[in-house]
Design a protein around this motif. Structure first.
Motif, PDB file in Angstrom:
ATOM      1  N   TYR B  33      -3.623 108.528 -36.564  1.00 40.59           N
ATOM      2  CA  TYR B  33      -3.542 107.078 -36.565  1.00 40.59           C
ATOM      3  C   TYR B  33      -4.399 106.530 -35.435  1.00 40.59           C
ATOM      4  O   TYR B  33      -4.431 107.092 -34.337  1.00 40.59           O
ATOM      5  CB  TYR B  33      -2.095 106.617 -36.392  1.00 40.59           C
ATOM      6  N   PHE B  35      -5.503 102.944 -33.224  1.00 39.99           N
ATOM      7  CA  PHE B  35      -4.967 101.646 -32.832  1.00 39.99           C
ATOM      8  C   PHE B  35      -5.967 100.906 -31.944  1.00 39.99           C
ATOM      9  O   PHE B  35      -6.799 101.525 -31.271  1.00 39.99           O
ATOM     10  CB  PHE B  35      -3.683 101.809 -32.004  1.00 39.99           C
ATOM     11  N   SER B  95      -3.145 108.637 -32.204  1.00 41.20           N
ATOM     12  CA  SER B  95      -2.014 109.552 -32.232  1.00 41.20           C
ATOM     13  C   SER B  95      -2.127 110.427 -33.471  1.00 41.20           C
ATOM     14  O   SER B  95      -2.732 110.032 -34.463  1.00 41.20           O
ATOM     15  CB  SER B  95      -0.682 108.803 -32.221  1.00 41.20           C
ATOM     16  N   VAL B  96      -1.574 111.614 -33.384  1.00 40.32           N
ATOM     17  CA  VAL B  96      -1.649 112.541 -34.502  1.00 40.32           C
ATOM     18  C   VAL B  96      -0.283 112.673 -35.146  1.00 40.32           C
ATOM     19  O   VAL B  96       0.736 112.282 -34.586  1.00 40.32           O
ATOM     20  CB  VAL B  96      -2.196 113.914 -34.070  1.00 40.32           C
ATOM     21  N   ASN B  97      -0.272 113.249 -36.319  1.00 36.78           N
ATOM     22  CA  ASN B  97       0.919 113.315 -37.134  1.00 36.78           C
ATOM     23  C   ASN B  97       2.120 113.885 -36.389  1.00 36.78           C
ATOM     24  O   ASN B  97       2.047 114.951 -35.804  1.00 36.78           O
ATOM     25  CB  ASN B  97       0.617 114.171 -38.366  1.00 36.78           C
ATOM     26  N   ARG B  98       3.210 113.140 -36.389  1.00 35.87           N
ATOM     27  CA  ARG B  98       4.485 113.569 -35.812  1.00 35.87           C
ATOM     28  C   ARG B  98       4.459 113.753 -34.300  1.00 35.87           C
ATOM     29  O   ARG B  98       5.345 114.359 -33.740  1.00 35.87           O
ATOM     30  CB  ARG B  98       4.961 114.883 -36.461  1.00 35.87           C
ATOM     31  N   ASP B  99       3.445 113.256 -33.645  1.00 34.63           N
ATOM     32  CA  ASP B  99       3.418 113.315 -32.184  1.00 34.63           C
ATOM     33  C   ASP B  99       4.043 112.046 -31.635  1.00 34.63           C
ATOM     34  O   ASP B  99       3.774 110.954 -32.143  1.00 34.63           O
ATOM     35  CB  ASP B  99       1.973 113.459 -31.694  1.00 34.63           C
ATOM     36  N   ASP B 100       4.838 112.177 -30.599  1.00 32.91           N
ATOM     37  CA  ASP B 100       5.494 111.005 -30.030  1.00 32.91           C
ATOM     38  C   ASP B 100       4.590 110.212 -29.103  1.00 32.91           C
ATOM     39  O   ASP B 100       4.973 109.148 -28.645  1.00 32.91           O
ATOM     40  CB  ASP B 100       6.739 111.443 -29.245  1.00 32.91           C
ATOM     41  N   LYS B 101       3.430 110.725 -28.799  1.00 33.19           N
ATOM     42  CA  LYS B 101       2.580 110.085 -27.807  1.00 33.19           C
ATOM     43  C   LYS B 101       1.326 109.485 -28.442  1.00 33.19           C
ATOM     44  O   LYS B 101       0.882 109.888 -29.503  1.00 33.19           O
ATOM     45  CB  LYS B 101       2.153 111.105 -26.745  1.00 33.19           C
ATOM     46  N   ILE B 102       0.778 108.491 -27.728  1.00 28.35           N
ATOM     47  CA  ILE B 102      -0.496 107.876 -28.101  1.00 28.35           C
ATOM     48  C   ILE B 102      -1.491 108.166 -26.987  1.00 28.35           C
ATOM     49  O   ILE B 102      -1.156 108.040 -25.801  1.00 28.35           O
ATOM     50  CB  ILE B 102      -0.347 106.355 -28.303  1.00 28.35           C
ATOM     51  N   PHE B 104      -4.719 106.977 -25.139  1.00 27.00           N
ATOM     52  CA  PHE B 104      -5.496 105.754 -24.960  1.00 27.00           C
ATOM     53  C   PHE B 104      -6.874 106.066 -24.397  1.00 27.00           C
ATOM     54  O   PHE B 104      -7.040 106.978 -23.575  1.00 27.00           O
ATOM     55  CB  PHE B 104      -4.793 104.797 -24.000  1.00 27.00           C
TER      56      PHE B 104
END
Lengths: 117, 114
Positions: B33, B35, B95-102, B104
């Motif tokens: 994803y 952003f 962010s990647v699939n199922r990762d809780d972090k973004i 930046f």
């Protein structure tokens, strides 16, 4: 709708003093919660994140700690502040991943500007 | 490992000009994803857009448009007919699939001159 609060908005603390910054989220359950720091003119540094009560992941070893005593409350603390702790602290939340979508954006609070003197 | 690069540290344009903010990302995941966030002088980060890796359609929202190109791993942001209120720091993130972090990027500071 969801809202996120942070306080205080600004803080001036002497070196060696303790710190407690609070973040609360309204209008959602089981959020992921995050603490970031932004030094002047710099990018965002992820400090801690939490996927549930009592679950804290630390990204950067330092003299800061985080706690999540309630589902929608996230606290950033320090026992003794350093000059290098000065910066803009941002709290953020996102949808909880495990039972929800695979990844979602984070929503940020208004931030706390901390100056250590 | 994931990485986001915003090569433009600072940009200045005169009001009403168009401006494009570049973002290049790196990931080996096939599901991810992207952003964009805006940080005005007040400091609060404002979410602008989310794009998933399976949707390469460009998006337009008023004066804002986003160009997602997987072939070049880029997710560029264009402001048309810029205004002084567009002055801010803009962050691109991943962010990647199922990762809780973004993850930046370092941000691009945009100055719109009257």
């Amino acid at each position: 709708s969801q809202t996120i609060h942070q306080w205080p908005a600004t803080l001036v603390q002497p070196v060696g003093s303790p710190l407690s910054l609070e973040c609360t989220v309204e209008g959602t359950s089981n959020p992921n919660l995050y603490w970031y720091r932004q030094a002047a003119g710099r990018g965002l540094q992820l400090l801690f994140y939490s996927v549930g009560i009592g679950q804290i992941s630390s990204e950067v070893p330092q003299n800061l700690s985080a706690s999540r005593p309630q589902d929608r409350q996230f606290i950033l603390s320090s026992k003794k502040l350093l000059l290098s702790d000065s910066g803009f602290y941002l709290c953020a939340w996102s949808v909880e991943m495990r039972s929800g979508p695979t990844s979602y954006e984070q929503y940020f609070g208004p931030g706390t500007r901390l100056t250590v003197t | 490992a994931q990485k986001v690069t915003q090569a433009q540290t600072e940009i200045s344009v005169v009001e009403k000009e168009d401006v494009t903010l570049d973002c290049v990302y790196e990931t080996r995941d096939t599901t991810y994803y992207l952003f964009w966030y805006k940080q005005p002088p007040s400091g609060e980060l404002v979410f602008l857009i989310r794009r998933n890796s399976f949707d390469e359609q460009n998006e337009i929202s008023g004066r804002y448009s986003w160009n997602f190109q997987k072939s070049t791993s880029s997710f560029n942001f264009t402001i048309t007919a810029s205004q002084v209120v567009d002055s801010a720091v803009y962050f691109c993130a991943l962010s990647v699939n199922r990762d809780d972090k973004i993850i930046f990027g370092k941000g691009t500071r945009l100055h719109i001159l009257p």
